[in-house]
Design a protein around this motif. Structure first.
Motif, PDB file in Angstrom:
ATOM      1  N   ASN A 181      33.216  46.294  50.253  1.00 11.47           N
ATOM      2  CA  ASN A 181      33.736  44.969  50.776  1.00 11.47           C
ATOM      3  C   ASN A 181      34.853  44.829  50.166  1.00 11.47           C
ATOM      4  OD1 ASN A 181      34.459  43.530  53.346  1.00 11.47           O
ATOM      5  ND2 ASN A 181      33.435  41.929  52.724  1.00 11.47           N
ATOM      6  N   ILE A 182      35.737  45.492  49.122  1.00 14.62           N
ATOM      7  CA  ILE A 182      36.661  44.777  48.169  1.00 14.62           C
ATOM      8  C   ILE A 182      38.406  45.876  48.439  1.00 14.62           C
ATOM      9  CG2 ILE A 182      37.595  44.747  46.092  1.00 14.62           C
ATOM     10  CD1 ILE A 182      35.082  43.824  45.531  1.00 14.62           C
ATOM     11  N   PRO A 183      39.090  45.440  49.362  1.00 15.04           N
ATOM     12  CA  PRO A 183      40.611  46.004  49.474  1.00 15.04           C
ATOM     13  C   PRO A 183      40.700  47.059  47.756  1.00 15.04           C
ATOM     14  CG  PRO A 183      41.522  44.073  50.775  1.00 15.04           C
ATOM     15  CD  PRO A 183      39.755  44.135  49.073  1.00 15.04           C
ATOM     16  N   ILE A 184      41.377  48.168  48.480  1.00 15.03           N
ATOM     17  CA  ILE A 184      41.648  49.100  47.075  1.00 15.03           C
ATOM     18  C   ILE A 184      42.806  49.487  47.866  1.00 15.03           C
ATOM     19  CG2 ILE A 184      41.704  51.327  46.172  1.00 15.03           C
ATOM     20  CD1 ILE A 184      38.635  50.885  46.179  1.00 15.03           C
ATOM     21  N   ALA A 185      44.472  49.218  47.127  1.00 15.82           N
ATOM     22  CA  ALA A 185      45.484  49.352  47.227  1.00 15.82           C
ATOM     23  C   ALA A 185      46.013  50.424  46.902  1.00 15.82           C
ATOM     24  CB  ALA A 185      46.955  47.512  46.815  1.00 15.82           C
ATOM     25  N   HIS A 186      46.604  51.669  46.896  1.00 20.56           N
ATOM     26  CA  HIS A 186      47.413  53.114  46.818  1.00 20.56           C
ATOM     27  C   HIS A 186      48.767  52.556  45.531  1.00 20.56           C
ATOM     28  CE1 HIS A 186      43.200  54.506  47.370  1.00 20.56           C
ATOM     29  NE2 HIS A 186      43.885  54.230  48.427  1.00 20.56           N
ATOM     30  N   GLU A 187      48.915  52.604  44.705  1.00 28.15           N
ATOM     31  CA  GLU A 187      50.263  52.087  43.994  1.00 28.15           C
ATOM     32  C   GLU A 187      51.199  53.386  44.049  1.00 28.15           C
ATOM     33  OE1 GLU A 187      52.266  50.464  40.209  1.00 28.15           O
ATOM     34  OE2 GLU A 187      50.878  50.826  40.561  1.00 28.15           O
TER      35      GLU A 187
ATOM     36  N   LEU B 247      38.338  58.886  49.507  1.00 27.76           N
ATOM     37  CA  LEU B 247      36.907  58.603  48.217  1.00 27.76           C
ATOM     38  C   LEU B 247      37.472  56.620  47.877  1.00 27.76           C
ATOM     39  CD1 LEU B 247      34.335  58.459  46.113  1.00 27.76           C
ATOM     40  CD2 LEU B 247      36.392  59.249  44.535  1.00 27.76           C
ATOM     41  N   ALA B 248      38.683  56.729  47.744  1.00 33.05           N
ATOM     42  CA  ALA B 248      38.196  54.851  47.281  1.00 33.05           C
ATOM     43  C   ALA B 248      38.407  53.938  48.903  1.00 33.05           C
ATOM     44  CB  ALA B 248      40.158  54.991  47.327  1.00 33.05           C
ATOM     45  N   LYS B 249      38.704  53.986  50.123  1.00 33.96           N
ATOM     46  CA  LYS B 249      38.357  53.971  51.324  1.00 33.96           C
ATOM     47  C   LYS B 249      36.676  53.855  51.599  1.00 33.96           C
ATOM     48  CE  LYS B 249      39.021  54.758  55.837  1.00 33.96           C
ATOM     49  NZ  LYS B 249      39.104  55.517  57.856  1.00 33.96           N
ATOM     50  N   SER B 250      36.347  54.959  51.091  1.00 35.70           N
ATOM     51  CA  SER B 250      34.914  54.502  51.459  1.00 35.70           C
ATOM     52  C   SER B 250      33.970  53.955  50.097  1.00 35.70           C
ATOM     53  CB  SER B 250      34.102  56.480  51.072  1.00 35.70           C
ATOM     54  OG  SER B 250      32.167  55.721  50.939  1.00 35.70           O
ATOM     55  N   LEU B 251      34.601  53.662  49.026  1.00 38.54           N
ATOM     56  CA  LEU B 251      34.517  52.717  47.464  1.00 38.54           C
ATOM     57  C   LEU B 251      34.911  51.472  48.165  1.00 38.54           C
ATOM     58  CD1 LEU B 251      35.196  54.650  44.377  1.00 38.54           C
ATOM     59  CD2 LEU B 251      33.196  53.925  45.291  1.00 38.54           C
ATOM     60  N   SER B 252      35.904  51.427  49.275  1.00 40.86           N
ATOM     61  CA  SER B 252      36.289  49.704  49.375  1.00 40.86           C
ATOM     62  C   SER B 252      35.627  49.718  50.555  1.00 40.86           C
ATOM     63  CB  SER B 252      37.760  50.042  50.091  1.00 40.86           C
ATOM     64  OG  SER B 252      37.648  48.702  50.669  1.00 40.86           O
ATOM     65  N   THR B 253      34.548  50.087  51.855  1.00 44.05           N
ATOM     66  CA  THR B 253      34.116  50.150  52.183  1.00 44.05           C
ATOM     67  C   THR B 253      32.312  49.350  52.125  1.00 44.05           C
ATOM     68  OG1 THR B 253      35.263  51.135  54.292  1.00 44.05           O
ATOM     69  CG2 THR B 253      32.643  50.484  54.362  1.00 44.05           C
TER      70      THR B 253
ATOM     71  N   ILE C 290      39.440  40.609  43.925  1.00 42.48           N
ATOM     72  CA  ILE C 290      39.648  39.349  45.069  1.00 42.48           C
ATOM     73  C   ILE C 290      40.185  41.467  45.983  1.00 42.48           C
ATOM     74  CG2 ILE C 290      39.896  37.750  44.654  1.00 42.48           C
ATOM     75  CD1 ILE C 290      43.160  38.176  45.131  1.00 42.48           C
ATOM     76  N   LYS C 291      40.862  42.243  45.072  1.00 46.30           N
ATOM     77  CA  LYS C 291      41.259  43.442  45.351  1.00 46.30           C
ATOM     78  C   LYS C 291      41.748  44.623  44.467  1.00 46.30           C
ATOM     79  CE  LYS C 291      44.804  42.057  48.044  1.00 46.30           C
ATOM     80  NZ  LYS C 291      46.398  42.170  48.579  1.00 46.30           N
ATOM     81  N   ILE C 292      42.276  45.722  43.678  1.00 41.08           N
ATOM     82  CA  ILE C 292      42.072  46.425  43.091  1.00 41.08           C
ATOM     83  C   ILE C 292      43.826  47.601  43.679  1.00 41.08           C
ATOM     84  CG2 ILE C 292      41.648  49.241  42.477  1.00 41.08           C
ATOM     85  CD1 ILE C 292      38.689  47.994  42.776  1.00 41.08           C
ATOM     86  N   ASP C 293      44.471  47.210  42.477  1.00 42.50           N
ATOM     87  CA  ASP C 293      45.277  48.121  42.186  1.00 42.50           C
ATOM     88  C   ASP C 293      45.007  49.572  42.282  1.00 42.50           C
ATOM     89  OD1 ASP C 293      48.739  49.034  42.566  1.00 42.50           O
ATOM     90  OD2 ASP C 293      47.938  48.819  40.111  1.00 42.50           O
TER      91      ASP C 293
END
Length: 275
Positions: free
Chosen positions: A125-131, A116-122, A94-97
């Motif tokens: 369609n899965i949010p990627i949050a940067h820790e 790159l993460a933003k492109s993959l998230s789009t 549902i999400k990636i940390d």
């Protein structure tokens, strides 16, 4: 405080529980009242299937975790970053940390990883949050503030325990950075840090009341921001870790506290506080 129409989902870290099979781990997670787990997804097909079957069997959600920021060479680092993220995304969490970047990479290099993460998230369609993690791109409060001002749509995982350690303080003189970070947080790692380390030995102990209350206020601010902006869901992983995060008795390495019990306590504390 009682959020209106806000659903909180709590995730148990696989970190520290790797000695258990996924079936045993997920059964224990479900019985404790978690909504899911936060974990790396194996590349090995057999291990990957074991993880997927256990999650389905116990009706648990998955937050994927990326922590493999090891390569010093940027191009190698970027290549492996994409490989690891795609592996996680293919598991449909549902999400990636993501512990993105390095503290010694330039802004341009870390931004390339964020992009790159933003492109993959789009794409997935899965949010990627940067820790906000030591040794990574968002290792400090002041450094993260500068990055967020330049990348105003960057989603983060709020783990402010690291910032306390880096700044050797409870960040009383960095309120602007904290306030900005709270508006970017889409996931929380609920671990309590202190001035000399990223993890107190037991947040239930009265000597850590000041540190616990500081973190609770920051998490309150994240929740309030979500409510204000009409969000209906927030994910939280109580993330107290094993040795060497957990202090131990000299020679025997006997943990001073139970990692499992503390994380369950944090989940129950926050569930009661917010629901």
């Amino acid at each position: 405080m009682q959020p209106n129409k806000m659903t909180l989902q709590f995730f148990c870290p696989r970190w520290g529980q790797e000695h258990e099979t996924y079936d045993a781990f997920c059964r224990k997670v479900k019985e404790a009242g978690y909504d899911g787990i936060e974990a790396w997804v194996p590349f090995d097909a057999v291990e990957r299937e074991e993880q997927a079957k256990a999650l389905a069997k116990y009706n648990l959600l998955l937050i994927g975790q990326y922590y493999q920021s090891f390569e010093k060479n940027f191009e190698e680092h970027k290549c492996n970053y994409e490989k690891q993220l795609r592996n996680l995304l293919e598991a449909n969490p549902i999400k990636i940390d993501a512990q993105t970047g390095k503290d010694y990479f330039s802004f341009e290099e870390n931004k390339a990883l964020f992009d790159l993460a933003k492109s993959l998230s789009t794409e997935y369609n899965i949010p990627i949050a940067h820790e906000t993690h030591r040794n990574k791109a968002l290792f400090s409060a002041h450094g993260t503030k500068a990055i967020l001002e330049k990348i105003p749509d960057l989603p983060i995982t709020a783990d402010f325990s690291h910032w306390c350690n880096v700044a050797e303080s409870l960040l009383a003189d960095q309120q602007e950075a904290l306030e900005l970070a709270c508006t970017h947080a889409i996931h929380i790692h609920a671990r309590v840090g202190y001035e000399e380390g990223p993890q107190v030995n037991d947040p239930r102990s009265p000597e850590w009341e000041q540190q616990l209350n500081a973190h609770l206020q920051w998490w309150d601010a994240i929740l309030k921001h979500h409510q204000k902006n009409g969000a209906t869901n927030l994910t939280i992983t109580p993330e107290f870790g094993p040795f060497p995060y957990m202090p131990t008795v000299p020679y025997t390495r006997e943990p001073l506290s139970s990692q499992w019990d503390i994380n369950v306590y944090m989940m129950e504390l926050l569930r009661k506080r917010y629901q």
